[in-house]
Design an enzyme around this catalytic site. Structure first.
Site, PDB file in Angstrom:
ATOM      1  N   ASP A  54       1.024  -1.628   0.382  1.00  0.00           N
ATOM      2  CA  ASP A  54       0.166  -0.259   0.319  1.00  0.00           C
ATOM      3  C   ASP A  54       0.941   1.032  -0.031  1.00  0.00           C
ATOM      4  O   ASP A  54       2.278   1.154   0.244  1.00  0.00           O
ATOM      5  CB  ASP A  54      -0.799   0.569   1.183  1.00  0.00           C
ATOM      6  CG  ASP A  54      -1.738   0.945   0.565  1.00  0.00           C
ATOM      7  OD1 ASP A  54      -2.255   1.637   0.413  1.00  0.00           O
ATOM      8  OD2 ASP A  54      -2.110   1.681   2.005  1.00  0.00           O
ATOM      9  N   ASP A  74      -1.715  -1.066   6.484  1.00  0.00           N
ATOM     10  CA  ASP A  74      -1.963  -0.435   7.497  1.00  0.00           C
ATOM     11  C   ASP A  74      -3.599  -0.015   7.698  1.00  0.00           C
ATOM     12  O   ASP A  74      -4.417  -0.093   8.857  1.00  0.00           O
ATOM     13  CB  ASP A  74      -1.501   1.514   7.410  1.00  0.00           C
ATOM     14  CG  ASP A  74      -1.653   2.191   6.681  1.00  0.00           C
ATOM     15  OD1 ASP A  74      -1.996   1.604   5.499  1.00  0.00           O
ATOM     16  OD2 ASP A  74      -1.082   2.976   7.030  1.00  0.00           O
ATOM     17  N   ASP A  93      -7.326  -2.616   3.321  1.00  0.00           N
ATOM     18  CA  ASP A  93      -5.789  -3.771   2.973  1.00  0.00           C
ATOM     19  C   ASP A  93      -5.879  -5.144   3.678  1.00  0.00           C
ATOM     20  O   ASP A  93      -5.526  -6.234   3.595  1.00  0.00           O
ATOM     21  CB  ASP A  93      -4.790  -3.615   3.931  1.00  0.00           C
ATOM     22  CG  ASP A  93      -4.036  -1.869   3.361  1.00  0.00           C
ATOM     23  OD1 ASP A  93      -4.486  -2.089   2.102  1.00  0.00           O
ATOM     24  OD2 ASP A  93      -3.756  -1.229   3.647  1.00  0.00           O
TER      25      ASP A  93
END
Length: 903
Positions: free
Chosen positions: A335, A641, A645
């Site tokens: 990410d 985080d 996700d």
């Protein structure tokens, strides 16, 4: 009411007007639902909470530890041995299987709490209107059609179609990956708009950062976008790691070999005229000798030691097999926001009076300075730059605060960045606000695209503005130069510079001011329509972590691909990807979530292979991307985080969550947590993972030849009609005590200097490679020669079967000790390891060897063990003979290290 759950899920609420939404939901945009109607809908749609998954009971998880083919064989052998009333052998066999089950149960990963964490995250109180009156109710009592009121600081309690907004901004970063709060609107949008761009919606679990608004509940509980993520987590299969897959394959092959050899042993015995009982005992001996009972224990211990090492390098492993999986990773899907970047908006470029000023430092810390031509600038000598910075600080509703020794922004991160850049040159927000107190303000509104504040100063009142370049520049007619003199404004130049900054991925804000008469106490939009003085532009971005740049390079050097999968804009993602060298050329293909949604599986697989950056990606698409990579045989690590996700973290071969900035949902779905939120720690974890795999191979290369030598001894003994040189109970002693204690030091082996210079292992590579198989075979033959040779020699010279077996076992243990010294890095001298960083390795070797020597003395010399294991005491001369018999193993180990290396 005719609305059903299916209707709610299938409706694109963002493409309907507020009135159409109210009609669909059979509610009122001003008075909301009645209490009776709300109660009926509560029964129909259920509580506004996420359903939790049923978990296996501890007893079931314990019993599942026995669900292994090799243990089935041991258990059957134990049962039949007990029926034959051979209680000692049966007891030892059952004890070994029970010990393996206990070790597996203890190391079983904790019951997953992701659903509970999601539910806790979205459980709040909600301000609503029912029966035309405002009231406060628990969020789990909300139903579709409820009218919810939002204000700054609230957590959105359900998915809402917004009806009214007033300067409403919502932080959706945990759900969409968007770096900055999203400004909300009420007008309808076209269909098929990505989740991150549905600006007339507010989603459960997101946070209101400023403004007010109201909205109708369109989805509750598991039907919300957060709830859909919860279901995705449930649906994620939680794949086995490469190690567990390889061990499973190896176990299956070994199972067939053992069954064939056991049947052959039994058949040979019966054909030679022995009773079926003796034939079965021989078959049991072969089964016990061929099964590496100590291997599961040593694998678990090696992985646990790896966990401890990783913890010292800021990586907490929640699931043991993930340690090895990380070492075999071929692709890291990361990410962007908060993982590769700081998740702290930072001003990097200021354009004032025709000049660009660079800003150093990242994040909310005041470390850094403003440079012109690489030289620090004194803002007191540059009036235009000073005024531009002051405007950013005063036309601002955010403020900085200390939290755990770090600066945090209370309010909009963009406004926080303006405060920080001013602090870097000594301009303090509270001081400026005292010197120039605010009189009035016009808050930011999307239709005007600016914010304005009125201040008192020593030289009179002044209006400061900030906003989009388009909204500010056309209201200006002049600009300040470095000496605070007014000069003509060139709008084209300003627009060109703003576009150039935007192409670098920066979010650009323009600043202006206007002196006004002293008796003005209120601000109106008409006051700032014209005659403004342009002050400058400030460009900001959520910058990449400096350590992430070097970490990505190290991953590339190790043959690991790094792919960015983010919910942010494509241009921003591309700029960050270039800065950290994920992509090297701006013309490389970047796919958006909309493009991915239109692809079939084959097209998606090709896209995930061709591209390194994916932008505007929805949660379920992150999951598809991970699955597409896995379908091509890649070993995928996924970092993240946010709530968005979690499904991909669960599906990946190893999910890596951020410990500081990560949500509880992400942490519970992950296999590993980085305590310092540092992408660079992944490099260290990969290094440790590769080292652990090498150490596991060494342990396998050490243990399997012991089983091989034992099995050959039993089988050849039966073929030649000889008495068994070693008994089943003695074999279990060797497998569970001596071999485990001696192989344990291999878990402490240091990492090889070249471990990160090697490409990732081929995921399809078998556990026993050709080189390892040759090594196992050669050492197995040597072990058989020692066992069989020592047994026959002593039996022929003394006629004492128990003594012959005892010396054969001790000769094998001596050979094991010498093999340990040869297979590890303890040679040329164990004592040399007592210096420097390798001290713990030498300690482990010394402890392991001393422990085994003591255990073998007890095994041979103690009367009780003599009775249990059918052994006989040894004289000093006999013990020395056993040691000398094992010495040739040193030469063999050194030759194998050269011609069949393990690392």
């Amino acid at each position: 009411m005719t609305t059903t759950v299916k209707n709610l899920l299938e409706t694109e609420w963002y493409s309907l007007s507020p009135r159409e939404v109210a009609q669909h939901l059979d509610t009122h945009v001003e008075n909301g639902l009645t209490s009776n109607e709300a109660a009926q809908r509560q029964e129909r749609f259920g509580a506004n909470q996420l359903s939790s998954q049923e978990r296996k009971s501890p007893w079931l998880r314990f019993l599942l530890q026995f669900n292994q083919p090799l243990l089935y064989i041991l258990l059957v052998a134990g049962v039949i041995t007990a029926l034959l009333q051979d209680w000692v052998d049966a007891g030892v066999i059952f004890a070994v299987t029970l010990l393996n089950a206990i070790i597996g149960f203890i190391q079983e990963s904790k019951a997953e709490n992701a659903i509970a964490a999601l539910a806790e995250m979205t459980t709040t109180e909600a301000s609503i209107i029912r029966n035309g009156e405002k009231s406060l109710v628990p969020s789990n009592e909300l139903v579709p059609g409820d009218l919810v009121l939002l204000s700054s600081g609230d957590r959105v309690p359900a998915d809402l179609r917004l009806i009214t907004v007033r300067d409403l901004q919502v932080d959706e970063s945990a759900l969409t990956g968007e770096s900055i709060p999203v400004e909300k609107i009420t007008k309808l949008l076209k269909t098929e708009v990505p989740l991150a761009e549905r600006t007339n919606m507010a989603y459960a679990g997101s946070l209101v950062t400023s403004g007010q608004g109201s909205g109708l509940v369109v989805a509750t509980g598991s039907s919300t976008e957060t709830g859909k993520i919860s279901q995705l987590i449930d649906q994620s299969t939680g794949l086995e790691t490469p190690l567990t897959r390889k061990i499973h394959k190896f176990s299956q092959k070994l199972l067939y070999v053992i069954l064939v050899l056991a049947a052959l042993t039994f058949a040979v015995g019966v054909a030679r005229g022995e009773s079926w009982v003796d034939g079965f005992k021989a078959a049991v001996a072969l089964v016990v000798s061929a099964i590496p009972e100590g291997l599961p224990a040593i694998i678990t211990i090696t992985l646990a030691i790896g966990v401890s090492r990783m913890a010292r390098r800021h990586a907490i492993v929640r699931k043991l097999p993930a340690v090895e999986a990380l070492g075999s990773t071929t692709v890291i899907c990361s990410d962007k926001t908060g993982t590769l970047t700081e998740n702290q908006m930072t001003v990097q470029d200021i354009f004032v009076n025709g000049k660009h000023y660079a800003v150093t430092g990242v994040g909310y810390a005041a470390d850094g300075e403003i440079l012109l031509d690489e030289q620090p600038v004194d803002v007191r000598d540059n009036s235009a730059l000073y005024e531009c910075l002051v405007a950013g600080v005063l036309c601002n509703d955010a403020h900085l605060q200390e939290q755990d020794g770090q600066a945090k922004v209370a309010g909009d991160p963009t406004e926080g960045a303006l405060i920080v850049v001013a602090r870097k040159v000594g301009l303090n927000q509270s001081t400026l606000e005292q010197e120039m107190p605010r009189v009035d303000a016009i808050p930011f509104e999307s239709q005007f695209q600016y914010m304005a504040t009125l201040h008192e100063t020593n030289s009179g009142k002044v209006i400061y503005l900030k906003g989009s370049v388009e909204a500010i520049v056309h209201r200006c007619h002049q600009m300040l130069d470095a000496q605070a003199e007014l000069t003509p404004l060139d709008p084209k130049q300003i627009e060109q510079q703003a576009n150039a900054m935007a192409q670098k991925g920066l979010r650009v804000l323009a600043f202006a001011k206007k002196p006004v008469r002293n008796n003005q106490h209120f601000l109106d939009h008409s006051d700032i329509n014209n005659q403004l003085i342009f002050l400058g532009l400030q460009g900001m971005i959520d910058p990449p972590r400096p350590e992430a740049i070097s970490a990505v390079k190290a991953c590339h050097a190790a043959g690991i691909q790094v792919k960015m999968i983010t919910g942010d804009h494509a241009l921003t993602a591309a700029v960050i990807a270039q800065k950290i060298s994920i992509i090297k050329y701006s013309n490389l293909r970047i796919f958006t979530g909309q493009e991915l949604a239109q692809m079939n599986e084959q097209e998606l697989t090709q896209a995930v292979e061709d591209s390194m950056v994916f932008a505007r990606v929805a949660p379920e698409q992150k999951l598809r991307l991970v699955e597409a990579l896995q379908s091509k045989g890649e070993i995928v690590a996924m970092t993240g985080d946010g709530v968005n996700d979690a499904p991909a973290l669960r599906q990946a071969d190893i999910g890596i969550a951020m410990g500081m900035a990560g949500t509880e949902v992400a942490k519970e779905a992950a296999d590993m947590i980085l305590t310092d939120d540092n992408f660079a720690s992944i490099e260290a974890a990969v290094e440790e993972g590769r080292t652990i795999y090498q150490n596991l191979l060494k342990a396998i290369a050490f243990i399997l030849p012991i089983n091989g030598g034992e099995s050959m001894t039993i089988l050849i003994g039966m073929l030649f009609a000889a008495t068994l040189p070693i008994l089943p109970v003695q074999i279990l002693w060797l497998n569970m005590v001596s071999s485990v204690a001696l192989s344990l030091p291999l878990a402490f082996e240091p990492r090889s200097p070249k471990v990160m210079g090697l490409p990732p292992r081929n995921p399809s590579e078998p556990l026993l490679s050709g080189s390892l198989l040759k090594r196992v075979l050669v050492v197995s033959i040597f072990n058989w020669i020692i066992i069989f040779g020592m047994y026959e020699w002593i039996l022929q010279t003394t006629g004492d079967t128990n003594l012959a077996r005892t010396m054969a076992i001790n000769a094998l243990v001596a050979a094991e000790i010498f093999y340990l010294l040869g297979i590890s890095r303890f040679l040329p001298s164990v004592f040399a390891q007592f210096q420097g960083k390798s001290r713990s390795i030498a300690y482990a070797a010394a402890i392991g060897i001393v422990t085994v020597v003591i255990l073998q003395i007890v095994f041979s010399q103690w009367s009780i063990t003599n009775q249990v294991f059918d052994t006989a005491p040894l004289s000093l001369a006999q013990a020395l003979i056993c040691i000398v018999a094992g010495l040739p193993m040193i030469v063999l180990a050194l030759l194998l290290k050269r011609f069949a290396p393990l690392d």
